[in-house]
Motif scaffolding. Structure first.
Motif, mmCIF file in Angstrom:
data_model
loop_
_atom_site.group_PDB
_atom_site.id
_atom_site.type_symbol
_atom_site.label_atom_id
_atom_site.label_comp_id
_atom_site.label_asym_id
_atom_site.label_seq_id
_atom_site.Cartn_x
_atom_site.Cartn_y
_atom_site.Cartn_z
ATOM 1 N N ARG A 62 5.336 -33.182 59.499
ATOM 2 C CA ARG A 62 4.140 -32.906 58.702
ATOM 3 C C ARG A 62 4.069 -31.440 58.325
ATOM 4 N NH1 ARG A 62 -1.652 -33.489 61.417
ATOM 5 N NH2 ARG A 62 -1.014 -31.441 62.190
ATOM 6 N N LYS A 63 4.424 -30.566 59.245
ATOM 7 C CA LYS A 63 4.419 -29.132 58.961
ATOM 8 C C LYS A 63 5.384 -28.806 57.823
ATOM 9 C CE LYS A 63 4.325 -26.417 62.489
ATOM 10 N NZ LYS A 63 4.745 -25.684 63.703
ATOM 11 N N LEU A 64 6.580 -29.399 57.869
ATOM 12 C CA LEU A 64 7.559 -29.160 56.808
ATOM 13 C C LEU A 64 7.052 -29.713 55.481
ATOM 14 C CD1 LEU A 64 10.442 -28.050 56.306
ATOM 15 C CD2 LEU A 64 11.264 -30.392 56.603
ATOM 16 N N LEU A 65 6.385 -30.859 55.534
ATOM 17 C CA LEU A 65 5.820 -31.457 54.326
ATOM 18 C C LEU A 65 4.812 -30.520 53.666
ATOM 19 C CD1 LEU A 65 5.377 -34.014 52.515
ATOM 20 C CD2 LEU A 65 3.587 -34.679 54.130
ATOM 21 N N MET A 66 3.960 -29.887 54.459
ATOM 22 C CA MET A 66 2.939 -29.006 53.905
ATOM 23 C C MET A 66 3.546 -27.724 53.349
ATOM 24 S SD MET A 66 -0.085 -29.567 56.714
ATOM 25 C CE MET A 66 -1.159 -28.385 55.882
ATOM 26 N N PHE A 67 4.520 -27.153 54.061
ATOM 27 C CA PHE A 67 5.219 -25.977 53.533
ATOM 28 C C PHE A 67 5.896 -26.324 52.202
ATOM 29 C CE2 PHE A 67 5.640 -24.140 58.016
ATOM 30 C CZ PHE A 67 4.652 -23.205 57.784
ATOM 31 N N GLY A 68 6.533 -27.490 52.168
ATOM 32 C CA GLY A 68 7.216 -27.902 50.947
ATOM 33 C C GLY A 68 6.265 -28.115 49.786
ATOM 34 N N ALA A 69 5.103 -28.720 50.059
ATOM 35 C CA ALA A 69 4.120 -28.945 48.993
ATOM 36 C C ALA A 69 3.630 -27.627 48.411
ATOM 37 C CB ALA A 69 2.949 -29.760 49.538
ATOM 38 N N ALA A 70 3.374 -26.651 49.281
ATOM 39 C CA ALA A 70 2.933 -25.339 48.794
ATOM 40 C C ALA A 70 4.014 -24.690 47.938
ATOM 41 C CB ALA A 70 2.584 -24.444 49.985
ATOM 42 N N GLY A 71 5.258 -24.753 48.409
ATOM 43 C CA GLY A 71 6.359 -24.180 47.639
ATOM 44 C C GLY A 71 6.562 -24.885 46.318
ATOM 45 N N PHE A 72 6.387 -26.204 46.305
ATOM 46 C CA PHE A 72 6.571 -26.967 45.076
ATOM 47 C C PHE A 72 5.510 -26.593 44.044
ATOM 48 C CE2 PHE A 72 7.231 -30.648 42.387
ATOM 49 C CZ PHE A 72 8.565 -30.962 42.581
ATOM 50 N N GLY A 73 4.275 -26.384 44.515
ATOM 51 C CA GLY A 73 3.220 -25.985 43.591
ATOM 52 C C GLY A 73 3.475 -24.628 42.973
ATOM 53 N N VAL A 74 3.888 -23.662 43.793
ATOM 54 C CA VAL A 74 4.175 -22.310 43.281
ATOM 55 C C VAL A 74 5.345 -22.339 42.309
ATOM 56 C CG1 VAL A 74 4.965 -20.002 43.932
ATOM 57 C CG2 VAL A 74 3.213 -21.156 45.304
ATOM 58 N N ALA A 75 6.423 -23.046 42.674
ATOM 59 C CA ALA A 75 7.588 -23.126 41.801
ATOM 60 C C ALA A 75 7.266 -23.825 40.485
ATOM 61 C CB ALA A 75 8.727 -23.851 42.526
ATOM 62 N N SER A 76 6.364 -24.798 40.528
ATOM 63 C CA SER A 76 5.961 -25.491 39.303
ATOM 64 C C SER A 76 5.236 -24.550 38.354
ATOM 65 C CB SER A 76 5.057 -26.686 39.637
ATOM 66 O OG SER A 76 5.753 -27.660 40.379
ATOM 67 N N LEU A 77 4.378 -23.689 38.902
ATOM 68 C CA LEU A 77 3.684 -22.706 38.062
ATOM 69 C C LEU A 77 4.665 -21.743 37.406
ATOM 70 C CD1 LEU A 77 0.578 -21.825 40.280
ATOM 71 C CD2 LEU A 77 0.541 -22.901 38.023
ATOM 72 N N ILE A 78 5.632 -21.259 38.186
ATOM 73 C CA ILE A 78 6.636 -20.340 37.637
ATOM 74 C C ILE A 78 7.428 -21.028 36.530
ATOM 75 C CG2 ILE A 78 8.682 -18.961 38.151
ATOM 76 C CD1 ILE A 78 7.619 -18.678 41.012
ATOM 77 N N THR A 79 7.808 -22.287 36.756
ATOM 78 C CA THR A 79 8.590 -23.024 35.768
ATOM 79 C C THR A 79 7.799 -23.233 34.482
ATOM 80 O OG1 THR A 79 9.681 -24.211 37.584
ATOM 81 C CG2 THR A 79 9.958 -25.109 35.385
ATOM 82 N N ALA A 80 6.531 -23.588 34.616
ATOM 83 C CA ALA A 80 5.703 -23.872 33.438
ATOM 84 C C ALA A 80 5.563 -22.670 32.523
ATOM 85 C CB ALA A 80 4.323 -24.355 33.888
ATOM 86 N N PHE A 81 5.517 -21.475 33.120
ATOM 87 C CA PHE A 81 5.295 -20.270 32.312
ATOM 88 C C PHE A 81 6.548 -19.389 32.246
ATOM 89 C CE2 PHE A 81 1.055 -21.512 33.825
ATOM 90 C CZ PHE A 81 0.390 -21.604 32.608
ATOM 91 N N ALA A 82 7.717 -19.984 32.469
ATOM 92 C CA ALA A 82 8.974 -19.216 32.435
ATOM 93 C C ALA A 82 9.155 -18.565 31.063
ATOM 94 C CB ALA A 82 10.144 -20.124 32.753
ATOM 95 N N PRO A 83 9.381 -17.239 31.038
ATOM 96 C CA PRO A 83 9.521 -16.553 29.755
ATOM 97 C C PRO A 83 10.933 -16.604 29.186
ATOM 98 C CG PRO A 83 9.560 -14.955 31.528
ATOM 99 C CD PRO A 83 9.355 -16.298 32.175
ATOM 100 N N SER A 84 11.904 -17.040 29.991
ATOM 101 C CA SER A 84 13.293 -17.050 29.544
ATOM 102 C C SER A 84 14.042 -18.175 30.240
ATOM 103 C CB SER A 84 13.974 -15.712 29.855
ATOM 104 O OG SER A 84 14.090 -15.531 31.263
ATOM 105 N N ALA A 85 15.211 -18.485 29.715
ATOM 106 C CA ALA A 85 16.025 -19.545 30.303
ATOM 107 C C ALA A 85 16.454 -19.179 31.721
ATOM 108 C CB ALA A 85 17.249 -19.817 29.430
#
Length: 484
Positions: A62-85
């Motif tokens: 469960r701890k790994l699941l929560m760490f992963g969910a937080a990381g997935f959310g942050v990475a999704s934000l970076i991907t959505a607003f990526a300024p370059s390839a």
């Protein structure tokens, strides 16, 4: 709660199918960069799943699941607003790292939360339905969002789901970890990554360019690292991956089927999205909507798998599921050149229904055949099969499609000889008669490529069905048949 991360992962495997042209235009990404944008996610996932599954066994799933969910959310934000390839490639790699923590955590938590065989099968049916639904939902969701928003919206939708996981997982999910904690061997982690990355990329390179020096070198590095990894696991008292799991026939067959069924499914999505949009001229939303029957049948099949297995037994149900996928691909081998949305949707529905029927039982075989203390690592092996299947489906069968298409366009100019999309773009700049002739030639060559690719996929699936029937018939493991 445990289906939400699985839905995220599976949607992200296929949601980019309709977005590639938009990303290429907005970020100025070339063909090589687009290749990495699409594939780096699955490559990283495949390379890290076993290591992350073993980590969850030790620190708490469960701890790994929560760490992963937080990381997935942050990475999704970076991907959505990526300024370059380049930034997008890096962000997609981070999504892969975070995703590698989610899938093995969910399946191994199901093992600990549902010790009763019947309850566990039902829980896994729900889990598998989310996996099947997400894989098929990706193109539909992507098409709908691209119809009204920009491509970054495909990743922003991940954020509220990750927030839900972070908030409610501590309330709804009981923590689970191995009874005897062992150290995570960093050398094994590095060796596994050194085996997975070069082999997967080497196969990709081989499928596109043949056995060139780069592909050969990557195969050698990956094979040597894999050999060293296996030898080390056999010597360690607490291995990262228990090689003995592969001596359990239901486990081995389950991993093989997970790889091959998703291999075929992703390949079908790869050529269908192009067929529907480019050959038939449908907009992204309507093209995605035509795949909806397959999505619904995949979910239905996941829930039907358990009662059907009590009638046909596990082996029979697995063979029937793979056989239905064969029916779908045989239909694709005679896909007409004309406007046949209904025909394509029916064939895709057979593929989805068969995949949903098989994958509930394969995942139950994985979690029930492995010992409790290795549940995370065993689940990760199964999910590595999924990710390898996703990466290789496009790499191998996509290359078969490309080679067949190119053989039908021997004298075509420039981009028209390399892809049906290039032919469609070039035809628009040619005078009426010449442009129409080029389009007809390209569409005919592409549909012929679908025929050849589908025949190859059908042969692979038939081989998988025969292997399943033979190996599990000889197996004396009662739970493989009882599903308990």
């Amino acid at each position: 709660m445990l289906t939400l991360p699985v839905l995220l992962i599976s949607v992200d495997m296929t949601v980019l199918n309709f977005a590639v042209p938009h990303i290429s235009r907005d970020l100025g990404a070339g063909s090589v960069e687009l290749l990495w944008i699409v594939d780096i996610y699955s490559f990283v996932l495949a390379a890290l799943l076993v290591s992350m599954g073993a980590l969850g066994d030790r620190i708490g799933r469960r701890k790994l699941l929560m760490f992963g969910a937080a990381g997935f959310g942050v990475a999704s934000l970076i991907t959505a607003f990526a300024p370059s390839a380049g930034v997008m490639i890096a962000a997609r790699a981070l999504l892969g790292v975070a995703g590698a923590t989610l899938m093995p955590s969910t399946l191994s938590l199901i093992r600990s939360m549902f010790p009763d065989g019947r309850q566990r099968q039902t829980a896994i049916a729900v889990w598998a339905s989310a996996l099947s639904a997400g894989s098929a939902l990706g193109p539909l969701l992507g098409g709908a969002l691209l119809e009204f928003f920009w491509w970054g919206s495909l990743f922003l939708i991940n954020v509220p789901i990750t927030v839900l996981v972070i908030v409610f997982a501590p309330i709804l999910v009981r923590e689970s970890k191995a009874a005897q904690l062992g150290k995570l061997d960093p050398v094994s982690v590095l060796l596994l990554a050194a085996a997975m990355f070069p082999v997967v990329y080497g196969i990709k390179s081989f499928a596109e360019h043949g056995l060139d020096p780069l592909a050969a070198a990557l195969f050698l590095v990956g094979a040597a690292s894999g050999f060293a990894f296996v030898r080390r696991q056999l010597k360690l008292d607490e291995p990262l991956l228990d090689i003995g799991l592969f001596s359990i026939r239901p486990f081995t067959i389950a991993v093989m089927l997970n790889l091959i069924t998703l291999f075929a499914m992703i390949a079908a999505l790869f050529f269908l999205t192009q067929y529907l949009q480019i050959v038939l001229g449908l907009n992204p939303f309507v093209a995605g909507l035509s795949l909806l029957p397959g999505l619904l049948l995949a979910v239905l099949a996941s829930f039907l798998a358990v009662p059907v297995s009590r009638w046909l037994r596990t082996t029979g149900t697995l063979v029937v599921g793979v056989g239905l996928m064969v029916v779908g691909f045989v239909m694709f081998t005679v896909l007409p050149d004309g406007r046949q949305v209904t025909f394509a949707a029916i064939a895709f529905s057979f593929v989805c229904f068969g995949m949903g029927l098989a994958q509930t039982l394969t995942n139950d075989a994985v979690v029930s055949s492995a010992p409790e203390e290795r549940a995370g690592a065993a689940s990760a092996v199964s999910e590595t099969g999924y990710e390898l299947g996703a990466a290789l489906g496009v790499a191998v069968l996509g290359s078969v499609l490309l080679a067949s298409y190119q053989s039908g366009m021997p004298d075509a100019p420039g981009e028209a000889a390399r892809s049906v999309a290039g032919a469609a773009e070039l035809a628009g700049s040619l005078p009426g008669g010449a442009g129409e002739a080029l389009l007809q030639q390209a569409f005919s060559a592409f549909v012929s490529g679908i025929h050849v690719t589908s025949a190859v996929a059908a042969v692979i699936l038939v081989a998988a069905a025969v292997t399943t029937a033979v190996v599990l018939r000889k197996s004396r493991v009662p739970e493989a048949e009882a599903g308990s």
